[in-house]
Design a protein around this motif. Structure first.
Motif, mmCIF file in Angstrom:
data_model
loop_
_atom_site.group_PDB
_atom_site.id
_atom_site.type_symbol
_atom_site.label_atom_id
_atom_site.label_comp_id
_atom_site.label_asym_id
_atom_site.label_seq_id
_atom_site.Cartn_x
_atom_site.Cartn_y
_atom_site.Cartn_z
ATOM 1 N N LYS A 168 147.266 -24.217 72.595
ATOM 2 C CA LYS A 168 146.284 -24.462 71.545
ATOM 3 C C LYS A 168 144.992 -25.013 72.146
ATOM 4 O O LYS A 168 145.002 -25.743 73.137
ATOM 5 C CB LYS A 168 146.856 -25.458 70.536
ATOM 6 C CG LYS A 168 145.999 -25.617 69.288
ATOM 7 C CD LYS A 168 146.680 -26.508 68.265
ATOM 8 C CE LYS A 168 145.808 -26.634 67.019
ATOM 9 N NZ LYS A 168 146.421 -27.525 65.998
ATOM 10 N N GLU B 131 146.512 -19.086 66.108
ATOM 11 C CA GLU B 131 146.814 -20.421 65.581
ATOM 12 C C GLU B 131 145.630 -21.378 65.764
ATOM 13 O O GLU B 131 145.336 -22.188 64.879
ATOM 14 C CB GLU B 131 148.061 -20.992 66.269
ATOM 15 C CG GLU B 131 149.353 -20.240 65.977
ATOM 16 C CD GLU B 131 149.456 -18.914 66.737
ATOM 17 O OE1 GLU B 131 148.643 -18.712 67.684
ATOM 18 O OE2 GLU B 131 150.321 -18.102 66.379
ATOM 19 N N THR B 132 144.950 -21.284 66.910
ATOM 20 C CA THR B 132 143.805 -22.167 67.163
ATOM 21 C C THR B 132 142.697 -21.903 66.166
ATOM 22 O O THR B 132 142.110 -22.836 65.597
ATOM 23 C CB THR B 132 143.285 -21.967 68.599
ATOM 24 O OG1 THR B 132 144.302 -22.305 69.525
ATOM 25 C CG2 THR B 132 142.063 -22.840 68.851
#
Length: 385
Positions: free
Chosen positions: A137, A193-194
């Motif tokens: 991340k 996701e980031t």
């Protein structure tokens, strides 16, 4: 029929120089067809590949107020399994932001991707010039232009300000080069996701991107997908967004066809005129053959067989000459980096069509002198010989 064929072969052998010139004329026509056709097709394929080959050819976006797509995983699965011709499907989560380096701000587009799914579209691994893909991340890739302008290096931690006013610290793990200055200066790639976390998208995305097997069927596939989508989702394709490119490709194709047609018309006229002269030259022999009992239809077949044999010989020679011209062109017409200006594209179907067209044209051209020979009166021919 066998007698007509043997006589036609003997006539061709008796004037080998003339036969060679006619076959060479057909060969030049075929070679021009193959050379121009292969050149135009190679140029079109290279142009399409350069412009949209490493980009989505169909994109699904949301028309809702927040521009977000929910429950995207099931939709990805449905698109992959339900629509024939779809090759790659990938989700994306995009958002505008500013990156700060040495007190300078740079406008960027943060693109959250599932790198494994998006590899078929963007070929990110091939585009990496330094470093590696983000694995954790808050890791990102930046383009070569942004790197040069900002001085950001691999391993640097940069501050990114999102459109919602949130600050995010991101670590650069690699540098990419998409060979498009605008993308290299503005795109910042990270994990899905980031991006979802940075822009508070939760488990939603901004787009579903896909590539198809046949890029020219993108509009048809897009229409099929759109028919099954809810009202707040829109499927767009590259053809609707690149009308000028399509117009240019169609113009190239039309000009190529026109050149090829006029070349073959000139070949047809040349063969017809030469064989018509042959009828005059061989009128005495034809008159004798008719006096011996050969039928008018058999006399006509002599010249049809001549046209057919000349067409076959010219087509074979033309294929070799056309491929040779195309190969030589790709060896001498080079870019500064040593790659061909236009890559060599061999389409067996097009080559076979060109050769077949030449054979048919040659045979049709022979019908004119064949008809003339059938009308010869053997008594008058022998008397005037």
């Amino acid at each position: 029929m066998k007698l007509s064929f043997n006589i036609a072969l003997r006539f061709l052998n008796s004037s080998k120089g003339q036969t060679f010139l006619i076959a060479l004329g057909i060969a030049i026509g075929v070679s021009v067809q193959i050379f121009i056709g292969s050149l135009i097709q190679g140029l079109q394929i290279d142009l399409v590949d350069t412009t949209i080959g490493s980009q989505p050819q169909i994109t699904i976006t949301s028309t809702s107020d927040d521009k977000l797509i929910g429950d995207y995983e099931s939709r990805l699965s449905d698109i992959s399994s339900d629509y024939e011709g779809v090759k790659h499907v990938s989700p994306s989560a995009d958002g505008p932001a500013l990156v700060t380096s040495d007190e300078e701000n740079y406008s960027i587009l943060v693109r959250g991707l599932s790198f494994e799914a998006a590899e078929g579209i963007y070929k990110t691994k091939e585009r990496l010039v330094e470093g590696s893909l983000p694995e954790n991340k808050n890791e990102v890739l930046i383009g070569t232009t942004l790197k040069d302008e900002s001085g950001i290096q691999i391993g640097d931690e940069v501050d990114v300000l999102t459109s919602s006013g949130e600050n995010q610290a991101l670590t650069v793990t690699g540098i990419f080069d998409f060979q498009v200055a605008n993308l290299n200066s503005s795109w910042v790639l990270t994990t899905l996701e980031t991006a979802q976390s940075m822009f508070s998208y939760d488990d939603r995305i901004t787009g579903i991107e896909m590539q198809v097997e046949d890029v020219f069927l993108a509009d048809t596939i897009s229409s099929d997908i759109q028919a099954d989508l809810p009202e707040d989702l829109l499927a767009e394709n590259w053809k609707d967004q690149n009308a000028s490119l399509l117009s240019g490709l169609n113009g190239q194709s039309v000009s190529s066809y026109m050149i090829q047609v006029f070349v073959m018309i000139s070949v047809l006229l040349g063969i017809a005129s030469v064989l018509a002269i042959t009828v005059v030259q061989k009128s005495r022999q034809i008159g004798i053959l008719k006096a011996m009992g050969i039928r008018d239809s058999a006399a006509s077949l002599i010249f049809v067989f001549q046209g057919l044999m000349l067409g076959i010989a010219g087509a074979i020679l033309g294929i070799l000459l056309g491929l040779g011209l195309a190969y030589v062109f790709t060896r001498f017409a080079l870019n500064p980096d040593g790659t061909p200006v236009v890559p060599l594209y061999i389409n067996p179907g097009f080559i076979a069509l060109s050769a077949g067209f030449a054979i048919v044209v040659s045979t049709l051209a022979a019908l004119i002198p064949a008809r003339k020979s059938s009308k010869l009166n053997p008594i008058e021919v022998i008397r005037n010989a």
